[in-house]
Design an enzyme around this catalytic site. Structure first.
Site, PDB file in Angstrom:
ATOM      1  N   LYS A   1      -2.287  -1.301  -3.239  1.00 52.41           N
ATOM      2  CA  LYS A   1      -3.399  -0.441  -3.606  1.00 52.41           C
ATOM      3  C   LYS A   1      -2.309   0.526  -3.905  1.00 52.41           C
ATOM      4  O   LYS A   1      -0.722   1.159  -2.425  1.00 52.41           O
ATOM      5  CB  LYS A   1      -3.789  -0.245  -2.362  1.00 52.41           C
ATOM      6  CG  LYS A   1      -5.055   0.541  -2.431  1.00 52.41           C
ATOM      7  CD  LYS A   1      -5.782   0.412  -0.213  1.00 52.41           C
ATOM      8  CE  LYS A   1      -6.618   2.205  -0.752  1.00 52.41           C
ATOM      9  NZ  LYS A   1      -7.231   2.289   0.635  1.00 52.41           N
TER      10      LYS A   1
ATOM     11  N   LYS B   1       0.657  -1.197   0.424  1.00 48.52           N
ATOM     12  CA  LYS B   1       0.057  -0.286  -0.093  1.00 48.52           C
ATOM     13  C   LYS B   1       1.114   0.889   0.139  1.00 48.52           C
ATOM     14  O   LYS B   1       1.366   0.990   0.934  1.00 48.52           O
ATOM     15  CB  LYS B   1      -1.234   0.147   0.832  1.00 48.52           C
ATOM     16  CG  LYS B   1      -1.357   1.553   0.863  1.00 48.52           C
ATOM     17  CD  LYS B   1      -2.730   1.472   2.283  1.00 48.52           C
ATOM     18  CE  LYS B   1      -3.878   2.530   2.443  1.00 48.52           C
ATOM     19  NZ  LYS B   1      -4.666   2.789   3.410  1.00 48.52           N
TER      20      LYS B   1
END
Length: 330
Positions: free
Chosen positions: A252, A200
């Site tokens: 992400k 992420k």
């Protein structure tokens, strides 16, 4: 053109009709591969539109249940829930309160749809802390990794008790998957899975999401989310999460990190672990804004975007278009 100059190999033969293109398509996109992220607002009597995400709302508990049924009927097999509480505090106690909005929302959806959907809960404190960070702060105002892990363990147990089939630790704390797995197992929730936000990145594309969860964040999260200039460290993070017990790993954002997604999917795939990707709020809002201005053809652009994420290696895609895309596909 003479006979000798005519091409013998003609790739266009395999593009000659819609049926032919379907027959030889390398990448498939199916409703069951899509997960719908949803927001539920404490105290809301009706859905509240999110200005920077046209078509997306903060649900009331009633509208959330209806949306979960709609997702099931569209052919989706997963939802990811985010809570928007009325009050916040430094340690995000609303996240672990059995009567807190996220935990009651998980229970609502699990009761409504049963096993027809994989009900997932976002396991992070940022929606619940008054400072907006993903963990608790130390005396110097920095996120305290190990103190945060203790809170994540409590949050995991609360979500599993509420009925979550899978929890999604998104805070990027070192060791979070191991602590969560141990907490779940010790509490008897051995069947509750972990979808780890393994790679992420600290991204500029999260802006609309912060409106969606009424974020209190000032500053940034660069001391714990990954640096967008780095790809190799994503593999390190993924391997650590798999070793610690992650059932699914995730990248992400998706679109600005398709190269990372490919690396992660190859690495995780060799170990038999599925890879997810999160088609995030900024990616959604950019396309919606361009379509609203008549600059692109909206529906084909949605499917092209999601197909690109699948082609890069994602087994599962979290996307705000999940229900609409499922209907287009069906």
């Amino acid at each position: 053109m003479s006979e000798l100059q005519r091409p013998v190999v003609r790739p266009r033969r395999l593009r000659s009709s819609a049926a032919m293109r379907e027959l030889v398509a390398e990448t498939t996109l199916r409703p069951a591969q899509l997960v719908l992220p949803m927001f539920v607002r404490e105290g809301a009597d009706e859905p509240v539109p999110i200005g920077s995400m046209p078509g997306v709302v903060q649900h009331s508990r009633d509208s959330l249940r209806r949306a979960a049924v709609e997702a099931t009927e569209a052919g989706l097999r997963g939802v990811m829930l985010f809570g928007v509480p009325e009050s916040k505090d430094p340690e995000g106690f609303g996240a672990t309160d059995p009567d807190g909005i996220l935990n009651v929302a998980i229970a609502d959806v699990a009761a409504e749809v049963g096993d027809a959907l994989v009900v997932m809960g976002d396991l992070c404190l940022d929606e619940f802390t008054d400072h907006g960070h993903c963990g608790v702060l130390d005396a110097d105002g920095r996120v305290d990794n190990d103190a945060t892990l203790a809170r994540y363990a409590e949050m995991a147990r609360a979500q599993a008790a509420a009925g979550a089939a899978m929890v999604g630790p998104s805070g990027m704390m070192d060791g979070q998957v191991a602590v969560i797995r141990a907490a779940l197992d010790e509490a008897g929730h051995t069947d509750t899975g972990i979808l780890a936000y393994s790679a992420k990145y600290a991204s500029a594309f999260y802006g609309p999401f912060r409106e969606a969860v009424d974020s209190s964040l000032s500053g940034d999260r660069r001391t714990y989310q990954q640096d967008g200039r780095n790809a190799r460290e994503s593999i390190r993070e993924v391997l650590l999460d798999i070793e610690e017990g992650a059932d699914v790993v995730m990248v992400k954002p998706a679109l600005a990190y398709l190269d990372v997604l490919r690396r992660v999917a190859d690495t995780a795939g060799e170990l038999g672990v599925p890879t997810a990707a999160y088609n995030i709020s900024g990616e959604y809002s950019m396309l919606e804004a361009a379509a609203a201005n008549g600059w692109i053809d909206r529906e084909p652009a949605i499917l092209e975007t999601l197909t690109s994420i699948r082609r890069a290696g994602a087994d599962i895609i979290l996307t705000y278009w999940a229900v609409e895309a499922a209907r287009l596909l069906r």
